[in-house]
Design a protein around this motif. Structure first.
Motif, PDB file in Angstrom:
ATOM      1  N   UNK A 150     -95.224  31.555  33.046  1.00  0.00           N
ATOM      2  CA  UNK A 150     -95.475  30.613  33.957  1.00  0.00           C
ATOM      3  C   UNK A 150     -96.852  30.129  33.940  1.00  0.00           C
ATOM      4  N   UNK A 151     -97.739  30.937  33.602  1.00  0.00           N
ATOM      5  CA  UNK A 151     -99.036  30.482  33.704  1.00  0.00           C
ATOM      6  C   UNK A 151     -99.333  29.532  32.376  1.00  0.00           C
ATOM      7  N   UNK A 152     -98.284  29.462  31.406  1.00  0.00           N
ATOM      8  CA  UNK A 152     -98.501  28.303  30.554  1.00  0.00           C
ATOM      9  C   UNK A 152     -97.916  27.185  30.841  1.00  0.00           C
ATOM     10  N   UNK A 153     -97.164  27.161  31.978  1.00  0.00           N
ATOM     11  CA  UNK A 153     -96.775  25.914  32.428  1.00  0.00           C
ATOM     12  C   UNK A 153     -95.311  25.548  31.718  1.00  0.00           C
ATOM     13  N   UNK A 154     -94.654  26.539  31.170  1.00  0.00           N
ATOM     14  CA  UNK A 154     -93.370  26.886  30.649  1.00  0.00           C
ATOM     15  C   UNK A 154     -92.280  26.532  31.596  1.00  0.00           C
ATOM     16  N   UNK A 159     -87.900  30.016  30.101  1.00  0.00           N
ATOM     17  CA  UNK A 159     -88.332  31.290  30.652  1.00  0.00           C
ATOM     18  C   UNK A 159     -87.183  32.313  30.753  1.00  0.00           C
ATOM     19  N   UNK A 160     -85.773  31.483  31.386  1.00  0.00           N
ATOM     20  CA  UNK A 160     -84.565  32.098  31.502  1.00  0.00           C
ATOM     21  C   UNK A 160     -84.165  32.627  30.137  1.00  0.00           C
ATOM     22  N   UNK A 161     -84.198  31.633  29.251  1.00  0.00           N
ATOM     23  CA  UNK A 161     -83.676  31.996  27.895  1.00  0.00           C
ATOM     24  C   UNK A 161     -84.389  32.976  27.239  1.00  0.00           C
ATOM     25  N   UNK A 162     -85.798  33.342  27.436  1.00  0.00           N
ATOM     26  CA  UNK A 162     -86.326  34.421  26.760  1.00  0.00           C
ATOM     27  C   UNK A 162     -86.540  35.578  27.551  1.00  0.00           C
ATOM     28  N   UNK A 163     -85.463  35.807  28.651  1.00  0.00           N
ATOM     29  CA  UNK A 163     -84.977  36.847  29.199  1.00  0.00           C
ATOM     30  C   UNK A 163     -83.661  37.328  28.556  1.00  0.00           C
ATOM     31  N   UNK A 164     -84.116  38.397  27.981  1.00  0.00           N
ATOM     32  CA  UNK A 164     -82.768  39.236  27.257  1.00  0.00           C
ATOM     33  C   UNK A 164     -82.462  40.468  27.723  1.00  0.00           C
ATOM     34  N   UNK A 165     -81.450  40.983  28.375  1.00  0.00           N
ATOM     35  CA  UNK A 165     -81.075  42.033  28.709  1.00  0.00           C
ATOM     36  C   UNK A 165     -82.273  42.681  29.605  1.00  0.00           C
ATOM     37  N   UNK A 166     -82.616  41.868  30.526  1.00  0.00           N
ATOM     38  CA  UNK A 166     -83.720  41.981  31.354  1.00  0.00           C
ATOM     39  C   UNK A 166     -85.175  42.036  30.968  1.00  0.00           C
TER      40      UNK A 166
END
Length: 271
Positions: A150-154, A159-166
């Motif tokens: 979030x600090x990079x303004x993504x 961010x959701x797509x980079x959340x894999x198996x928690x």
């Protein structure tokens, strides 16, 4: 993250396939525009790109399978399922390069001249194609936190797509995509330079992508390995060395010698 974009008559169309196709089309259009600027016959270019693409896909898959054979040993038929991911860009580059060398030799065309025109648009294609990895949730980096992303303004969908198996991972696909796009734009300006030599655009491609991929691989968690070393980093170092070698060779030429934008400085293609 759903890797399937939509279905037609019971067949799933994956985002990975869509982005790979978009990458191929974008690269082909950019290549066609550049070759047309030099009056190169469209049928020569189309035939070259068609077979280079076929060889590239085969090379990219075989390269990946070679270093991950244990994944396919129990069911070799899954080797054909390229829509699930598993295309190594370096393998595609090597196979495509070998084909173009053979193709240009067959028609007595200077290979480096064609590589100058073909290689630079590849960066545009690579920038687009990396988004296919995003939807397949692959080619990511080390674990990180939501707060850091979030600090990079993504945006939230990345961010959701980079959340894999928690677990939240670094979006190295995005970093590589952006860097490839920047390199593409910069080398396009270099290629239009008044005193740019033949071979310089190709050398810039080798150096830029070699450097990009070398540092991206530091964070990658799914890198292909050989003897404890990351294969992509080894190949990237070779690319940079070859690119520097080409620039050193070109630096020995006269200021007005062998200019890239000299439209008379190209072989007649009897196709």
């Amino acid at each position: 993250m759903n890797p399937i974009a939509f279905s037609i008559w019971g067949y799933d169309i994956r985002w990975y396939s869509i982005f790979i196709l978009a990458a191929v089309i974008a690269s082909a259009i950019a290549i066609e525009r550049e070759t047309d600027r030099f009056g190169i016959r469209p049928d020569f270019v189309f035939n070259m790109l068609f077979w280079a693409f076929i060889c590239g896909v085969i090379g990219a898959r075989l390269y990946y399978v070679l270093f991950n054979f244990q994944l396919f040993a129990s069911d070799p038929m899954t080797i054909l399922e390229i829509w699930n991911g598993g295309l190594a860009i370096h393998g595609g580059l090597i196979a495509g390069l070998l084909f173009i060398i053979g193709y240009t030799k067959k028609y007595n065309v200077r290979t480096i001249r064609i590589l100058d025109m073909v290689s630079v648009p590849l960066l545009l294609g690579q920038a687009i194609g990396r988004w296919g990895n995003f939807f397949n949730q692959e080619a990511h980096g080390a674990a990180t936190t939501v707060q850091i992303l979030k600090s990079f303004g993504l945006p939230k969908f990345i961010i959701d797509g980079m959340t894999i198996d928690g677990v939240v991972y670094t979006p190295t696909f995005l970093i590589e995509s952006i860097l490839c796009l920047i390199a593409f734009i910069l080398i396009c300006f270099i290629r239009r330079g008044k005193y740019t030599k033949v071979g310089v655009p190709f050398a810039c491609y080798l150096i830029s992508y070699g450097l990009i991929r070398f540092f991206i691989e530091i964070s990658r968690t799914d890198a292909l390995m050989i003897g404890g070393f990351k294969v992509a980093q080894i190949v990237s170092v070779i690319m940079v060395i070859v690119g520097i070698g080409i620039l050193m060779y070109d630096s020995r030429k006269g200021k007005f010698e062998d200019l890239y934008n000299d439209r008379s400085n190209i072989d007649e293609i009897k196709y």
